[in-house]
Design a protein around this motif. Structure first.
Motif, short mmCIF file in Angstrom:
data_model
loop_
_atom_site.label_atom_id
_atom_site.label_comp_id
_atom_site.label_asym_id
_atom_site.label_seq_id
_atom_site.Cartn_x
_atom_site.Cartn_y
_atom_site.Cartn_z
N PRO A 59 39.45 16.03 -20.35
CA PRO A 59 38.85 15.84 -21.67
C PRO A 59 38.93 17.10 -22.54
O PRO A 59 38.99 17.00 -23.78
CB PRO A 59 37.39 15.47 -21.37
N GLU A 62 42.34 17.04 -24.09
CA GLU A 62 42.37 15.97 -25.10
C GLU A 62 41.61 16.37 -26.36
O GLU A 62 42.08 16.17 -27.48
CB GLU A 62 41.77 14.70 -24.51
N ASN A 264 31.66 19.64 -26.45
CA ASN A 264 32.21 18.29 -26.28
C ASN A 264 31.50 17.57 -25.15
O ASN A 264 31.41 18.08 -24.02
CB ASN A 264 33.72 18.37 -25.99
N ASP A 266 32.22 14.89 -23.39
CA ASP A 266 33.02 14.50 -22.23
C ASP A 266 33.35 15.70 -21.35
O ASP A 266 33.39 15.60 -20.12
CB ASP A 266 34.31 13.82 -22.70
#
Length: 304
Positions: A59, A62, A264, A266
């Motif tokens: 993640p 990403e 973040n 995630d």
């Protein structure tokens, strides 16, 4: 955020060490020439890690891509490799170590690597396949600790807080086996390579096992019979960090990557997953990290 210990866990107070997660062997690569240009768009940053498969990294890559930053994870097979690779410019950042470890590297190598952001701290646990409680360990038994200097000192502090040993100095980040007062200690202490301790656990009464190797021993983090306290104010030198070369300390792209990691959802969920919910995520001010590094490095030099 606090860590919930097992009902069988004795919480003890000692200095914390950061422990990255499980290793996979890989080589170094040459850092991208456009890495961290700071002008946004199509930037590539090579980040050295120990454990590319850990749940936070997919993640993270990403989320960085959504911000126009291509993150290339460079996986290393041991803790000794990412800092030299960063010093030599083979990677742009690394994330695997705490401040004490970095201070020792800088002091020994003459490098000037510096923290650019915090990630988390991790408790260090004492595990046993023979005993369910620290008090059950008989006098004269042997307990294993990691053989690398920074984690060995922390491990000895855990053992002292658990009442298993007494340290002549009272315990510092520089304590080693020579600091153990054998006459006043309940157990004998032996040092082993961190990666080998899980397979050696049946041969000793108990062992301090780094988080990344706990599952290798067929254990869960809740199996710890003692551990250190993440609320201890002395924990700062053991906070895990992103490190960069000194000239890149203010690089906007690198600081953006730190922000992504810290905020973040995630990524943070992956961090907790890969640590067995033992990680305590942090957003420590960079100036505090740098000040801690300078102090520990000064102490390291003075201790030589």
């Amino acid at each position: 955020m606090s860590i919930t210990a097992s009902r069988r866990t004795t919480s003890v107070i000692a200095a914390l060490a950061a422990v990255p997660l499980f290793v996979a062997l890989a080589g170094c690569a040459t850092a991208s020439s456009d890495a961290g240009s700071g002008d946004g768009g199509n930037e590539t940053v090579k980040v050295g890690v120990v454990g590319k498969g850990d749940a936070q990294w997919a993640p993270f890559v990403e989320a960085a891509a959504e911000e126009g930053i291509t993150v290339e994870l460079v996986d290393f097979g041991s803790y000794e490799q990412p800092n030299p690779a960063l010093t030599e410019g083979e990677i742009d950042l690394n994330q695997f170590q705490h401040i004490v470890y970095l201070a020792e590297y800088n002091s020994a190598s003459g490098s000037d690597l510096t923290p650019v952001g915090s990630t988390a701290i991790y408790p260090l646990g004492l595990y046993s396949q023979k005993y369910d409680d620290v008090d059950d360990i008989p006098k004269g038994e042997t307990v294993a600790v990691p053989d690398d200097a920074s984690n060995q000192a922390r491990a000895l502090l855990v053992l002292q807080s658990a009442g298993l040993i007494e340290l002549k100095s009272g315990g510092t980040i520089f304590s080693d086996l020579a600091d153990v007062d054998t006459e006043k200690s309940k157990v004998e202490v032996t040092a082993l390579e961190a990666a080998l301790i899980p397979t050696s656990l049946p041969d000793v009464a108990a062992a301090i096992i780094n988080n990344d190797f706990v599952e290798d021993a067929g254990l869960t983090f809740d199996d710890a019979i003692a551990q250190d306290d993440p609320e201890d104010p002395n924990a700062l030198p053991y906070v895990n960090i992103f490190a960069a070369r000194a000239e890149d300390a203010d690089n906007e792209t690198y600081l953006k990557l730190v922000e992504i990691f810290q905020t973040n959802e995630d990524v943070q969920a992956g961090l907790l997953e890969s640590s067995g919910d033992t990680a305590v995520p942090l957003q420590t001010p960079v100036e505090d990290l740098v000040a801690s590094l300078e102090k520990v490095q000064e102490d390291t030099e003075a201790n030589k």
